[in-house]
Scaffold this active site. Structure first.
Site, short mmCIF file in Angstrom:
data_model
loop_
_atom_site.label_atom_id
_atom_site.label_comp_id
_atom_site.label_asym_id
_atom_site.label_seq_id
_atom_site.Cartn_x
_atom_site.Cartn_y
_atom_site.Cartn_z
N HIS A 76 0.98 -1.27 0.40
CA HIS A 76 -0.62 0.42 0.33
C HIS A 76 1.24 1.14 -0.36
O HIS A 76 0.19 2.09 0.39
CB HIS A 76 -1.56 0.50 1.40
CG HIS A 76 -1.54 1.10 1.31
ND1 HIS A 76 -1.99 2.32 2.25
CD2 HIS A 76 -3.08 1.15 0.11
CE1 HIS A 76 -3.13 2.29 2.07
NE2 HIS A 76 -3.87 2.18 0.93
N LYS A 101 3.03 4.24 -1.36
CA LYS A 101 3.34 5.04 -2.20
C LYS A 101 4.63 6.08 -2.29
O LYS A 101 4.67 6.51 -1.36
CB LYS A 101 2.85 5.93 -2.19
CG LYS A 101 0.52 5.51 -2.29
CD LYS A 101 0.31 5.60 -0.74
CE LYS A 101 -0.92 5.08 -1.77
NZ LYS A 101 -1.56 3.81 -0.33
N ASP A 120 16.15 10.92 -9.45
CA ASP A 120 17.23 10.94 -9.63
C ASP A 120 18.05 11.53 -7.36
O ASP A 120 19.58 11.91 -7.55
CB ASP A 120 18.62 12.67 -9.80
CG ASP A 120 17.17 12.57 -10.91
OD1 ASP A 120 17.75 11.94 -11.67
OD2 ASP A 120 17.34 14.32 -11.82
N HIS A 124 -9.36 10.84 2.26
CA HIS A 124 -9.15 9.46 2.30
C HIS A 124 -7.99 10.20 3.10
O HIS A 124 -6.63 9.41 3.27
CB HIS A 124 -8.50 9.89 1.21
CG HIS A 124 -8.28 8.09 0.30
ND1 HIS A 124 -6.60 8.38 0.40
CD2 HIS A 124 -8.42 6.77 0.33
CE1 HIS A 124 -6.28 7.24 0.09
NE2 HIS A 124 -7.17 6.34 0.30
N LYS A 160 -4.78 10.60 6.10
CA LYS A 160 -4.08 9.45 6.99
C LYS A 160 -3.68 10.06 8.10
O LYS A 160 -1.92 10.65 7.25
CB LYS A 160 -3.37 8.69 6.42
CG LYS A 160 -4.00 7.61 5.76
CD LYS A 160 -3.96 7.36 4.05
CE LYS A 160 -4.42 7.08 2.78
NZ LYS A 160 -5.78 6.53 3.36
N ASP A 175 -0.09 15.96 20.79
CA ASP A 175 0.37 17.30 21.75
C ASP A 175 0.65 18.06 20.97
O ASP A 175 1.60 19.44 20.89
CB ASP A 175 1.61 16.97 22.17
CG ASP A 175 0.74 15.87 23.37
OD1 ASP A 175 -0.77 15.95 23.36
OD2 ASP A 175 1.15 14.62 24.05
#
Length: 393
Positions: A143, A145, A150, A315, A317, A322
């Site tokens: 999952h 990405k 370079d 979508h 995450k 704190d």
């Protein structure tokens, strides 16, 4: 005849159970649990697909030596074709290009993959199901990405490549997500993670090739990459929640926490920690909303503020504790991310950059409504079904 059918079904259930338990045991015995150092890098954050893709595509077009890309999903649609055309053009300019996608997640057609290979793009599927544990291996998804250009510019976060992520889905637009752009010394760790996954998928080890690891300057932001694969993520989230002193903010499309994490979250509430949870109102997958209902009902009763995002599909995450440490990456706040998937998160320790993130979160709360118990008390049959299979949602 009926008994034969029952016996076949019972046999299949036993096979699936044995396959999963033995497969997971083998996976955990060999799972990589790297502890990466805190780095000093420069970060930028994107919360809108069109802005991200403009920046990403612009940087890809300027690549001089090598491009390494891993996505869970690359669709076979208009924006994907633009993305793939850039990769082909860079190969023609003498740039090494490697593209890896998840075997289950990817939407690329065979003819598209064939054309990529014919153009000189090196392509690999990640996490192809394999014997002897066919069912278990089919559930373990990559999952992550990752884009590294370079060896100096990198991206990670929640976005994949497809029209829905570019705000062209009639049901889910606009798509809200968080994606990071990184320069500085932390890029080295992203390059290593890509090449580790490439080694596993393509059976080619490039980790010792110094050409992919140029000298990198320190940046201004303290950050730490956390790669996980079916283990470690639950521990990381547990530590962040346990150490909270004043506040916890959780943003996730799928709120299906493990028992340990959920209990720690409730304990935090009971010791006076302010907890806010942001989830989408609309869903992009069947049953994921219903699976979250028992958890969200309990938290509302505990005094947690739960919000439902109204302006498109949420979508993102994020786990902010704190106002001192912020976790952004690919992992959802669910059992699949904690127990099955290969994920990649970034812990950010910079107060000024966290202020930027907080402004985005405040905007998202303004585009949401505070939920009540009644919002999570319908569809009992769906909720029961979702609870039964929540591990795999």
């Amino acid at each position: 005849m009926g008994w034969i059918l029952i016996a076949i079904i019972a046999g299949l259930i036993l096979w699936v159970y044995a396959d999963f338990m033995l497969g997971r045991k083998k996976h955990l015995a060999s799972a990589k649990t790297n502890s990466l150092p805190i780095r000093e890098s420069n970060l930028a954050i994107f919360a809108e697909g069109p802005t991200l893709f403009d920046d990403l595509f612009s940087e890809l077009k300027k690549a001089k030596q090598h491009i390494h890309i891993l996505f869970y999903i690359v669709q076979d649609d208009k924006i994907s074709q633009e993305f793939l055309s850039i990769l082909k053009e860079r190969v023609n300019a003498g740039v090494e290009v490697r593209l890896m996608v998840d075997w289950v997640g990817s939407g690329l057609k065979r003819k598209t993959i064939k054309s990529l290979k014919a153009a000189g793009v090196e392509f690999a599927y990640s996490q192809m199901p394999k014997l002897p544990f066919l069912f278990y291996s089919s559930q373990v998804r990559n999952h992550r990405k990752i884009t590294v250009i370079d060896g100096k510019i990198a991206y990670l976060g929640g976005y994949n490549i497809g029209e829905e992520y570019n705000n062209h889905d009639p049901k889910l637009s606009p798509w809200r997500d968080y994606h990071l752009k990184m320069t500085g010394e932390g890029v080295r760790d992203l390059q290593s993670e890509f090449l580790e996954d490439w080694h596993a998928a393509a059976k080619v080890n490039l980790l010792q090739n110094k050409a992919y690891f140029p000298a990198l300057p320190k940046g201004k932001i303290r950050q730490q990459l956390v790669p996980t694969e079916g283990v470690l993520l639950e521990e990381m989230m547990s530590d962040l929640i346990s150490n909270a002193k004043t506040s916890i903010f959780i943003g996730t499309p799928y709120f299906i926490p493990s028992k340990r994490v959920f209990n720690l979250l409730r304990e935090a509430v009971h010791r006076g920690i302010s907890v806010t949870v942001l989830v989408p109102l609309v869903s992009d997958h069947a049953l994921v909303k219903e699976a979250s209902y028992p958890y969200l009902r309990t938290l509302i009763k505990d005094g947690v503020e739960v919000y439902q995002f109204l302006k498109g599909f949420y979508h993102s995450k994020v786990l902010l504790v704190d106002d001192e440490v912020c976790d952004i990456g690919t992992a959802n706040f669910d059992k699949r991310s904690m127990y099955l998937n290969y994920e990649l998160n970034c812990l950010i320790y910079d107060v000024d950059f966290i202020k930027k993130i907080k402004r985005i979160l405040a905007e998202d709360i303004l585009n949401s409504r505070q939920a009540a118990l009644d919002d999570f008390t319908h569809s009992p049959l769906k909720e029961k079904a979702a609870s039964t299979i929540s591990y795999f949602l």
